[in-house]
Design a protein around this motif. Structure first.
Motif: not given
Length: 512
Positions: A164-168, A179-182, A188-189
């Protein structure tokens, strides 16, 4: 063409379009006051679009950047496989990777996180801003397709490394809501990765591109690889095997100029970059950035024009080298992936190295060969997707989707024919035996190309070079370090400093 593209990508990298700031270079920009450029004022011409996507290409070379003394970022994906070892002990982070004792402060891990998200950031800038530029629509579509390819490529690394990683998906500023994503769930990635590649597939890209730019065959090949990964751990979407087989078969059936090289030497011939077997590579030119695989040189041996040099920080684990079949051309000195002798100072008398070393990324043109001094300019690209891998993706995926068929055996046979090995006929295989045959070829054909680790994770299996079989991932002992893989090693830890900067990244991956 290749040199032209790389020079311009490199120039733009040096003058930098990074994250939210942009400054100008005369080769790309026409503004009278480039020091005051902003994203709003920059994205106004077709040249700006080309320059912006050039920055994405340049940032992708983070894979070859340095990671402390005698080490490079790519070694993150080699040291942990057990197929290599080291002749130097001067880089503690690299030593920790080899010994499976790395943690959230390991430099290579931090560099990969920053490198991946820099590619994402610049790809997002292209995707956010280029659509509004007035330019030829066909060329615009290609630029957007290239950006989508790279965003998918970067996230594909991220999701396999950390889960699981931030999806920006939008360009960021300090005032952005996320700006400080979960962290985003892996599924979903992967959905974004697939969506980006499907968009890129229809972007009008050329089937192949000998300048080194993203091609349609590269997009299809990466998509096949993504589907194959989704079919395994951790998603286990087994229906994706059929998707992987279908997509890989598109590349095989429509190959055109794509094929296997006749010889292994051609695979690492700098004059053949971006042609034939090389579907997609990271581009290197000594005027901007030379090939980054020098840590595979033996430690302080005179195999190049430099004389006694080299660090030996990635060398073959001897039992893995010995696991190649008798007669396998890939294990023959200076014929395949290894060399155990070379020419003094690159071009003199042949001498014995005392052990096998990795020849796969050795640039004969730059380093020299018998009677021919090296040019000292290492313009060899770094392979990311070769046609050999596409053949093996098809063979594996077809077998898992419906058992072995003649096309799958033919794909495997093409790999083994070049190695001068005999392949049994279709009737000699069942699903289990064909699986083992294909996976063994993946270990031997794709070794030292930063692929093996991800095979270990998606399969939760590891090739045992002593038995010739496959062990469960958890409990397999890497012979290079005599250390056993644990459940936690299926993912890397998130970098400690990133978690300090963004508390929303918690929790840390289990076991770290």
């Amino acid at each position: 063409m290749k040199i032209h593209i790389i020079k311009h990508i490199g120039k733009f990298y040096l003058c930098s379009l990074v994250l939210l700031a942009a400054v100008g270079c005369s080769d790309f920009l026409d503004e009278s006051d480039p020091s005051n450029l902003t994203p709003d004022s920059f994205y106004t011409t077709a040249k700006h679009a080309e320059s912006a996507v050039a920055a994405v290409y340049a940032d992708a070379r983070f894979v070859g950047d340095g990671a402390g003394i005698f080490s490079s970022n790519w070694q993150l994906l080699e040291a942990v496989t057990g197929t290599s070892t080291t002749q130097t002990a001067q880089n503690s982070d690299l030593n920790n990777l080899y010994s499976l004792s790395y943690d959230a402060n390991t430099l290579h891990i931090r560099n990969w996180w920053r490198g991946v998200y820099r590619v994402v950031a610049n790809a997002n800038l292209v995707l956010d801003n280029v659509p509004d530029i007035e330019m030829d629509e066909t060329e615009k579509a290609k630029v957007l397709g290239e950006a989508r390819f790279f965003r998918a490529w970067a996230y594909f690394y991220a999701v396999r490394l950390w889960g699981d990683v931030p999806l920006i998906t939008m360009s960021q500023s300090a005032t952005s809501e996320d700006f400080s994503p979960v962290r985003t769930p892996q599924k979903e990635v992967y959905d974004l990765i697939v969506a980006d590649l499907l968009e890129a597939e229809s972007a009008g890209l050329a089937w192949t591109d000998d300048s080194g730019r993203v091609s349609q065959s590269a997009v299809k090949s990466l998509l096949a690889k993504v589907y194959l990964t989704m079919a395994g751990n951790p998603l286990n979407e087994t229906a994706r095997y059929a998707d992987a087989a279908s997509k890989a078969k598109e590349v095989i059936d429509n190959a055109g100029p794509i094929d296997l090289f006749d010889t292994y030497g051609e695979v690492h011939d700098e004059n053949l970059g971006n042609t034939v077997e090389h579907i997609f590579s990271l581009q290197y030119n000594d005027e901007v950035a030379g090939n980054p695989m020098g840590n595979m040189f033996p430690n302080f041996q005179p195999v190049t024009y430099r004389g006694p040099s080299g660090t030996g920080s990635t060398v073959p684990e001897i039992e893995f080298y010995n696991s190649y079949e008798d007669g396998d051309l890939r294990a023959v000195d200076r014929e395949g992936w290894f060399y155990s002798s070379y020419y003094l100072n690159g071009s003199g008398e042949l001498f014995d190295l005392g052990a096998p070393y990795i020849f796969k990324h050795f640039n004969v043109t730059a380093n020299g060969t018998l009677g021919v001094p090296g040019t000292a300019k290492d313009n060899l690209n770094m392979p990311i997707i070769r046609f050999a891998e596409v053949l093996l993706i098809y063979a594996e995926a077809q077998n898992e989707a419906g058992g072995p068929n003649q096309a799958a055996v033919d794909a495997l046979t093409r790999i083994r024919d070049r190695a001068q090995l005999t392949t049994p006929a279709l009737g000699a295989f069942d699903t289990a035996s064909f699986r083992d045959a294909v996976l063994q070829e993946r270990w031997h054909e794709l070794a030292y190309e930063q692929i093996t680790w991800f095979d270990m994770v998606r399969l939760k299996k590891v090739y045992n070079s002593e038995t010739g079989g496959f062990d469960d991932f958890v409990g397999h002992v890497n012979l290079s370090s005599d250390q056993a893989l644990q459940e936690k090693h299926l993912l890397f830890p998130l970098p400690e400093q990133e978690m300090i900067n963004n508390p929303n990244l918690t929790p840390q991956n289990p076991g770290y």
